[in-house]
Design an enzyme around this catalytic site. Structure first.
Site, PDB file in Angstrom:
ATOM      1  CG  HIS B  79     -32.601  10.895  -0.221  1.00 54.61           C
ATOM      2  ND1 HIS B  79     -33.409  11.767   0.452  1.00 54.61           N
ATOM      3  CD2 HIS B  79     -33.429  10.026  -0.859  1.00 54.61           C
ATOM      4  CE1 HIS B  79     -34.677  11.458   0.216  1.00 54.61           C
ATOM      5  NE2 HIS B  79     -34.716  10.414  -0.584  1.00 54.61           N
ATOM      6  CG  ASP B 158     -40.481  17.777  -5.517  1.00 50.46           C
ATOM      7  OD1 ASP B 158     -40.762  16.882  -6.330  1.00 50.46           O
ATOM      8  OD2 ASP B 158     -40.349  17.574  -4.306  1.00 50.46           O
ATOM      9  NE  ARG B 165     -45.061  12.077  -9.133  1.00 46.87           N
ATOM     10  CZ  ARG B 165     -43.950  11.807  -8.435  1.00 46.87           C
ATOM     11  NH1 ARG B 165     -43.195  12.781  -7.956  1.00 46.87           N
ATOM     12  NH2 ARG B 165     -43.599  10.560  -8.216  1.00 46.87           N
ATOM     13  CB  SER B 180     -39.721  14.017  -6.726  1.00 46.19           C
ATOM     14  OG  SER B 180     -40.178  14.457  -5.473  1.00 46.19           O
ATOM     15  CE  LYS B 184     -37.772  16.551  -2.450  1.00 43.95           C
ATOM     16  NZ  LYS B 184     -38.930  15.784  -1.964  1.00 43.95           N
TER      17      LYS B 184
END
Lengths: 437, 437
Positions: B79, B158, B165, B180, B184
């Site tokens: 990621h 999330d 947010r 967050s 995932k």
């Protein structure tokens, strides 16, 4: 978004930004969740004096407005942050009216240990606590004293923000508390404001420093918005007077007007009354004002004003001389002393909680209150007690409530082998001229 | 209420409290305004490692879950926190697949300077970016590489909290960002996670200290939830590679797989790929892993894996050798150098903003992206330039966008009379074993 971010980052909001936020929220254009985030940011970052004044003004401008001060000369507004056994308003309003000060009180129903002023007045048979604005103002002018339930149209943005604060853990924030209280005063047109900010276990502000900060913030708001504002910081470690609970407090208020009140309640009424006299321009010094008010108690003029006030609002004025007309509580019980010595502690919060258990106050908004329920404190801090002597009597309309209330009440007392040091009632005084910042 | 108050007062929430909050919010039992107040309290108070891990797990548990790791051995998740010109995924996935590492990427559409991986892949004619879970897992097992759009059913709490947010100024908070991202990964069943945390003007984390804190927080979450997690902190002061914009980045990724990539992109892919090789147990050292991956680029095996991957997901694999099949932008313009000397600055954020003006990225969620729009950076920081030399080419489908984009892009450049010091790409490395706390 930008207003949330600015406050989150410790910036100072302009009056325009605050007005935009309050108006937008009041008109449902800003959603609850953004207001909640903003409130929490204010909780952490605080607000400067100019911001707090702007918030107060924006909330005051959000609904209907009155101009009580313009309607009658020598009008002074009085507000207490509330405490256990606080029946000051019932004594103070007729007392100062007898001396020429006009009061026009918009009062909310109480949430907390005991009822609010409207609850207390509704003990009196026939007393109307909802007056039309015309008759209300006429009564202020003619008689000098009037109380009515507060219209929800007064500062509605405050009501809406308060409801949100209540469910987002943002109640406990001095600039928000101060602007909430003051917005209703400003909306009602008050020019002269006397504040009784209580501190101690039975008060919203437990710590004296917090009470002082709240008082300073409110006085600064008043000053910045052109209102002459004085605040007294007063002790609320033990209940005020001996009566806690609506009908008992009405009786105690009447006894005080008759010149037979408990020392602490009398002192508080004279101190607050003197500030009101000074703001109304009816005395040259606090001493002179106190002396004049004491004379009104002694002469019976204050009590007579109470009779006229009750009569004018449709109530049965005979209650002043025949308190049994207020009703008789079906149940009565006694709390006796488990020890001998001096009473060193009589915790106001615990007494308040015991009175809620009896049904005298609301645990939740909208609950019915048992107007006959209450506690009569026969001994107070500093009194000498014998073992087995009666410390307090409790009253209620539901016998099942006696045992838990007695158990709770017993926890309010602390004993010592020697007399405790006397605790002063008046702790501090702040006015709009002497304010530091 | 109690959970808001506890966090507001700096307390540490238990896993049960956090789970209660996340589940309650996800099921609409906790209203937006209470969640907003809680988020703002977290913004000010932060969260401890155990709280952050509990929040991540609660969000991961809020919807559908996959078990990608169990479906195939040697699966590693990668990621990136995102940057300008970041086409790393397009290179890295086939590269490591050629070396035996399996990747199963669930990718969101990008919000920001340029499109996300799904946008980029959708440039390829026929490429299917929505795979059923059965075919997705089969492809991971058979081929070793698969990308699909992320299901909104994955960690829905999330998604819901992120949306809140976004409108309450609580995005910029490290524990919330970290949980967050990681929620995932956890929901998709990743066991091995390599994170590329970018820092610099073109990154979400501008400051290196913030990027380091985010990386440490994510690695700690991985560790606490039993996932082997490694993070590299990498520079994003200037764009990565030379291509910015979806179709240009696909071409650059293919060129990189062919062994002709820009040095910074190659270095980053080898560094991240080596971490993935180590986590998959396919190499004994970083040096060995890098050498093996470099060989895959040289031998053409990585490029061949790209062809097989495109073919397997329904795309036209001829694009690898005939990039014109990706389409030709109707408009092209050049930015020439106003000065002679060395290029000392090429601001990633400004280049990203120029690419948004061209239509290559989204200014708002849900906007269409011009896949052919983009910027080709012919000179990068440290290059010597002559006055009038072409610094960059820009491409787009709408001629009206050229002038504002060129004007914006010109502001990205800074010149110096001498060669600037070389800036390292890899700034730091954190893994789950060496983490301090």
């Amino acid at each position: 978004m930008e207003i949330i971010r600015k406050k989150r980052d410790g910036g100072t909001l302009s009056p325009e930004e605050i007005s935009f936020f309050v108006q937008g929220y009041n008109r449902d254009e800003i959603p609850d969740y953004q207001a909640a985030a903003w409130l929490m940011a204010v909780y952490f970052r605080g607000m400067e004096a100019a911001e707090t004044a702007a918030l107060t003004l924006a909330m005051a401008d959000s609904g209907e407005k009155a101009d009580l001060a313009a309607a009658a000369e020598k009008t002074v507004d009085k507000h207490s942050t509330g405490g256990v056994g606080d029946k000051t308003t019932l004594v103070l309003l007729p007392l100062v009216a007898a001396a020429g000060v006009r009061t026009a009180k918009l009062s909310g129903r109480g949430l907390g240990h005991t009822g609010g002023t409207v609850d207390k007045l509704s003990c009196i048979p026939g007393f109307r606590t909802e007056l039309g604005s015309g008759e209300f103002l006429a009564q202020v002018r003619d008689l000098g004293v009037a109380v009515t339930g507060q219209s929800p149209k007064l500062a509605p943005a405050d009501g809406k923000l308060y409801a949100l604060r209540d469910v987002t853990a943002t109640v406990d924030c001095i600039p928000l508390i101060a602007s909430s209280i003051m917005s209703k005063k400003i909306a009602s047109g008050a020019r002269n404001i006397v504040l009784d900010v209580k501190t101690g276990s039975g008060a919203f502000m437990r710590q004296r420093e917090s009470a002082l900060a709240l008082a300073e913030t409110m006085v600064a708001i008043g000053r910045d918005l052109g209102r002459r504002t004085v605040a007294l910081i007063t002790a609320m470690d033990q209940p005020l007077g001996r009566a806690v609970g609506n009908h008992l407090e009405v009786i105690e208020a009447i006894e005080t007007l008759r010149g037979r009140g408990p020392a602490d309640l009398v002192e508080l009424c004279l101190r607050l009354g003197a500030e009101m006299m000074l703001l109304a321009g009816l005395a040259r010094s606090g001493e002179e004002a106190c002396a004049r008010l004491a004379e009104k108690l002694k002469s019976g003029e204050a009590l007579d004003m109470m009779r006229r006030w009750i009569f004018r609002q449709g109530g049965d004025a005979r209650v002043v001389d025949e308190p049994e007309l207020l009703g008789t509580p079906p149940f009565r019980a006694e709390l006796t002393s488990p020890a001998a010595g001096w009473l060193a502690r009589l915790d106001a919060l615990t007494v308040g909680q015991a009175s809620v258990l009896l049904g005298a106050g609301r645990a939740k908004k909208g609950e019915e209150v048992d107007l006959l329920a209450g506690i009569l404190l026969l001994k107070k801090t500093g009194d000498r007690v014998r073992k087995g002597e009666v410390l307090a009597e409790i009253f209620c309309s539901d016998g099942a409530r006696i045992a838990p209330a007695l158990e709770m009440l017993a926890g309010a007392y602390g004993f010592a082998p020697e007399a405790p040091a006397a605790m002063p009632l008046l702790l501090d005084r702040i006015d709009w001229l002497s304010l530091r910042s």
